[in-house]
Design an enzyme around this catalytic site. Sequence first.
Site, PDB file in Angstrom:
ATOM      1  N   GLU A 100      42.352  40.624  40.501  1.00  0.00           N
ATOM      2  CA  GLU A 100      43.191  41.178  41.554  1.00  0.00           C
ATOM      3  C   GLU A 100      43.161  42.701  41.448  1.00  0.00           C
ATOM      4  O   GLU A 100      43.145  43.234  40.340  1.00  0.00           O
ATOM      5  CB  GLU A 100      44.614  40.647  41.296  1.00  0.00           C
ATOM      6  N   ASP A 204      46.754  47.320  23.226  1.00  0.00           N
ATOM      7  CA  ASP A 204      46.081  48.615  23.480  1.00  0.00           C
ATOM      8  C   ASP A 204      46.955  49.407  24.445  1.00  0.00           C
ATOM      9  O   ASP A 204      46.520  49.852  25.502  1.00  0.00           O
ATOM     10  CB  ASP A 204      44.687  48.369  24.078  1.00  0.00           C
TER      11      ASP A 204
END
Length: 295
Positions: A100, A204
């Site tokens: 998306e 991260d």
Amino acid sequence: MSTETQAQYQFIDKIIQHHLGENTEVNDREFFYGGNFNLAVRVQLQNKQEYFIKWNQGDHQGFFEAESKNLTLIGTTSSISVPAVIGTGHMEDKEYLMMECIPSGEKAANYWVDFGEKLARLHKNSSAKGHGLDYTNYIGAAPQINSWNQDGIAFFIEHRLRNQLARAIYDRKIDAALEAKFESLFEKLPSLLPNEKSALLHGDLWSGNVMTNPDGFVTLVDPACYFGFREAELAFTTMFGGFEEGFYEAYHANFPIEKGFHERIPLYNLYPLLVHVNLFGEGYLPAVKKIVDSY
Ligand code: ADP
């Protein structure tokens, strides 16, 4: 149009048509050439629907399959928004991930508070298997080994620090003297870190992987997730800055951590620093040495 651009257009069209049907027509493509080894494109179809596709030369085996699993794992917790995965696979000699597209929005007034609450909610997902993950994934271009361990500190030493240390030693970036200091630090770590229950981490979490969606709230991209120390995630957010105070206040109000966190930040950040030494070079070594020397 150069032959190279033409080939890239065809490659992207093939991915789109593979996932959305033969007759899907692409209207527009916006390419992103980051500093990384991945390439990316934002694709708009004739019907204005948009998708985001990342790909690489296929030289990091299973890279996008892992990223797809990471996104799906975080997505299924319904705690914090991540792009929905459309598909992943091999096309020509490349590996890709189609997802998306998240258009950028303006931050809502309570963006940071909402983000802090949502991260706390993500971290409330723990695993009965302890610390680790069912598969190997990547942090940047570095493989991240996630073999399960019920002992969080043992996991952190073995699969976060020692694994990166071994690579840096192999590449002759770290010498025997610094290695010895690391080994003595490893002996002290059980008395320096709280042995928290595992938490599902983004893995991260720096500002480059934090987007503002059209509703004005956070969407996280590019996870390197695993079940680990949530303090390590909070420490990571301080490495390159950019997270506002309201984020931390909301996080702590929803999921308090043990006292003394600020003193532990450098210890957790040895992991991303070692990853940076391995991926980007010795410029990050002085920061590593400074931390190791202070214990
Ligand atoms: P890399 O793996 O190469 O670091 P990232 O996944 O971090 O790539 O993406 C690089 C940038 O592309 C992000 O900082 C973000 O701005 C943008 N981006 C990533 N995923 C999407 C997405 N699904 N929709 C829109 N933009 C995205």
